[in-house]
Design a protein around this motif. Sequence first.
Motif, PDB file in Angstrom:
ATOM      1  N   GLY A 117       1.285   5.450   6.397  1.00 30.33           N
ATOM      2  CA  GLY A 117       1.551   6.450   7.426  1.00 30.33           C
ATOM      3  C   GLY A 117       2.984   6.932   7.317  1.00 30.33           C
ATOM      4  N   LEU A 118       3.669   7.001   8.451  1.00 32.84           N
ATOM      5  CA  LEU A 118       5.082   7.360   8.440  1.00 32.84           C
ATOM      6  C   LEU A 118       5.885   6.163   7.950  1.00 32.84           C
ATOM      7  CD1 LEU A 118       7.586   9.036   9.078  1.00 32.84           C
ATOM      8  CD2 LEU A 118       7.370   8.305  11.469  1.00 32.84           C
ATOM      9  N   ILE A 119       6.459   6.274   6.768  1.00 33.65           N
ATOM     10  CA  ILE A 119       7.300   5.221   6.206  1.00 33.65           C
ATOM     11  C   ILE A 119       8.733   5.755   6.209  1.00 33.65           C
ATOM     12  CG2 ILE A 119       7.695   3.700   4.230  1.00 33.65           C
ATOM     13  CD1 ILE A 119       4.803   4.355   3.335  1.00 33.65           C
ATOM     14  N   PRO A 120       9.595   5.277   7.113  1.00 35.27           N
ATOM     15  CA  PRO A 120      10.923   5.873   7.267  1.00 35.27           C
ATOM     16  C   PRO A 120      11.697   6.038   5.964  1.00 35.27           C
ATOM     17  CG  PRO A 120      10.500   4.388   9.079  1.00 35.27           C
ATOM     18  CD  PRO A 120       9.348   4.232   8.133  1.00 35.27           C
ATOM     19  N   SER A 121      11.643   5.048   5.087  1.00 36.37           N
ATOM     20  CA  SER A 121      12.416   5.133   3.847  1.00 36.37           C
ATOM     21  C   SER A 121      11.851   6.157   2.872  1.00 36.37           C
ATOM     22  CB  SER A 121      12.482   3.760   3.180  1.00 36.37           C
ATOM     23  OG  SER A 121      11.178   3.290   2.858  1.00 36.37           O
ATOM     24  N   ARG A 122      10.640   6.671   3.146  1.00 36.96           N
ATOM     25  CA  ARG A 122      10.012   7.647   2.250  1.00 36.96           C
ATOM     26  C   ARG A 122       9.503   8.864   3.019  1.00 36.96           C
ATOM     27  NH1 ARG A 122       6.721   3.644  -1.930  1.00 36.96           N
ATOM     28  NH2 ARG A 122       8.586   2.660  -2.792  1.00 36.96           N
ATOM     29  N   LYS A 130       7.656  12.541  11.400  1.00 38.34           N
ATOM     30  CA  LYS A 130       6.590  13.088  12.237  1.00 38.34           C
ATOM     31  C   LYS A 130       5.279  12.416  11.859  1.00 38.34           C
ATOM     32  CE  LYS A 130       5.762  17.047   9.158  1.00 38.34           C
ATOM     33  NZ  LYS A 130       5.770  18.523   9.062  1.00 38.34           N
ATOM     34  N   ALA A 131       4.264  12.654  12.671  1.00 38.32           N
ATOM     35  CA  ALA A 131       2.968  12.018  12.461  1.00 38.32           C
ATOM     36  C   ALA A 131       2.410  12.329  11.076  1.00 38.32           C
ATOM     37  CB  ALA A 131       1.995  12.467  13.544  1.00 38.32           C
ATOM     38  N   LEU A 140      -7.115  10.725   4.275  1.00 41.62           N
ATOM     39  CA  LEU A 140      -7.694  10.070   3.091  1.00 41.62           C
ATOM     40  C   LEU A 140      -6.604   9.465   2.211  1.00 41.62           C
ATOM     41  CD1 LEU A 140     -10.488  12.653   2.171  1.00 41.62           C
ATOM     42  CD2 LEU A 140     -10.827  10.274   2.908  1.00 41.62           C
ATOM     43  N   ASP A 141      -5.446  10.108   2.156  1.00 39.38           N
ATOM     44  CA  ASP A 141      -4.326   9.559   1.385  1.00 39.38           C
ATOM     45  C   ASP A 141      -3.874   8.218   1.966  1.00 39.38           C
ATOM     46  OD1 ASP A 141      -4.356  11.775  -0.258  1.00 39.38           O
ATOM     47  OD2 ASP A 141      -2.708  12.798   0.776  1.00 39.38           O
ATOM     48  N   ILE A 142      -3.898   8.108   3.293  1.00 37.28           N
ATOM     49  CA  ILE A 142      -3.539   6.830   3.918  1.00 37.28           C
ATOM     50  C   ILE A 142      -4.575   5.767   3.569  1.00 37.28           C
ATOM     51  CG2 ILE A 142      -3.180   5.637   6.119  1.00 37.28           C
ATOM     52  CD1 ILE A 142      -2.250   8.345   7.273  1.00 37.28           C
ATOM     53  N   MET A 143      -5.846   6.123   3.636  1.00 40.36           N
ATOM     54  CA  MET A 143      -6.904   5.183   3.258  1.00 40.36           C
ATOM     55  C   MET A 143      -6.746   4.744   1.811  1.00 40.36           C
ATOM     56  SD  MET A 143      -9.710   3.690   4.557  1.00 40.36           S
ATOM     57  CE  MET A 143      -9.362   2.152   3.714  1.00 40.36           C
ATOM     58  N   ASP A 144      -6.359   5.687   0.952  1.00 42.36           N
ATOM     59  CA  ASP A 144      -6.138   5.356  -0.463  1.00 42.36           C
ATOM     60  C   ASP A 144      -4.995   4.352  -0.607  1.00 42.36           C
ATOM     61  OD1 ASP A 144      -6.518   5.847  -3.384  1.00 42.36           O
ATOM     62  OD2 ASP A 144      -4.478   6.633  -3.213  1.00 42.36           O
ATOM     63  N   GLU A 158       1.581  -2.340   8.056  1.00 36.36           N
ATOM     64  CA  GLU A 158       1.986  -1.584   9.244  1.00 36.36           C
ATOM     65  C   GLU A 158       1.471  -0.163   9.060  1.00 36.36           C
ATOM     66  OE1 GLU A 158       6.076   0.187  11.271  1.00 36.36           O
ATOM     67  OE2 GLU A 158       6.215  -1.490   9.853  1.00 36.36           O
ATOM     68  N   ILE A 159       0.872   0.392  10.112  1.00 31.80           N
ATOM     69  CA  ILE A 159       0.408   1.772  10.077  1.00 31.80           C
ATOM     70  C   ILE A 159       1.133   2.515  11.192  1.00 31.80           C
ATOM     71  CG2 ILE A 159      -1.675   1.163  11.426  1.00 31.80           C
ATOM     72  CD1 ILE A 159      -3.106   3.451   9.823  1.00 31.80           C
ATOM     73  N   GLU A 160       1.990   3.456  10.801  1.00 32.30           N
ATOM     74  CA  GLU A 160       2.951   4.035  11.742  1.00 32.30           C
ATOM     75  C   GLU A 160       2.697   5.514  11.994  1.00 32.30           C
ATOM     76  OE1 GLU A 160       7.820   4.381  12.370  1.00 32.30           O
ATOM     77  OE2 GLU A 160       6.990   3.061  10.834  1.00 32.30           O
ATOM     78  N   VAL A 161       2.632   5.883  13.284  1.00 33.80           N
ATOM     79  CA  VAL A 161       2.498   7.257  13.777  1.00 33.80           C
ATOM     80  C   VAL A 161       1.385   8.000  13.024  1.00 33.80           C
ATOM     81  CG1 VAL A 161       3.770   9.300  14.514  1.00 33.80           C
ATOM     82  CG2 VAL A 161       4.998   7.167  14.218  1.00 33.80           C
TER      83      VAL A 161
END
Length: 265
Positions: A117-122, A130-131, A140-144, A158-161
């Motif tokens: 999800g939202l990964i601050p360092s990336r 943002k979300a 689908l990219d998150i699921m991947d 961790e799954i963020e925002v």
Amino acid sequence: MSRKRPTIADLRAMKGKRQLTMLRVMTLEEAEAAERAGIDIVSIPPDLMLNPEYRDAAPTLFSMPGDNFFEIGTADDFVRWAFRLYKAGADAVYCSASYATVKAMADEAIPVIGHVGLIPSRATWTGGFKAVGKTAQSALDIMDAVRKYEAAGAFGAEIEVVPVEVAKAISERTSLFMLSMGAGTGCDAQYLFAEDILGQNRGHMPRHSKVYRNFAAEYDRLQQERIAAFTEYRQDVESLAYPEDRHVVHMDPTELENFLKALDS
């Protein structure tokens, strides 16, 4: 009945059965408070994990030290780093580095928590802070990414925002233990920062944060008390009100007389 620190097997057995609590704590005092409050999981700075007093303060907290991947280095560096923390009593480690790095640690039976999800360092790759996952393709990219963590041997992520519907659907379809930061109750644990809960954060408050206390106001009050105390001390020194007789020691009169004669001889 006293509780015991959960193992990886315990957390896996609880997946989908109840919501666990997780905090990011930064100090020994916060860790002790989390322990006494009955929090389940904490994310902590590596230096806190290495503090010999940590496990006395937090004997039953499932503790996950983590740092930005660029602070640690290569996959080999991560393995050495993780073993040191594991030896100190860590239950898992956080890693947002490459899947190959996660696999290198998982191959050594080190429990690893990834990040989707939202990964601050990336965040630059997903459009900033943002979300993430608001379109079908980005979801689908998150699921991947979750599937890649599974293949690498990670224990959780961790799954963020991420939209609550997306996070729930993903959590139901993965063996990973999913830690929700602003991603709803469809995951396995709710994750907040202690500084937000305590109202210490004076800057931007994330949408998912909830303030339970106002430590910032208390810190302001304490700072004013600090200034007042220092001012009174300065005034006492300038007026000779400090030190008083009770703050000093005196010499025996006979010894003092002998001392002064010796000085003048």
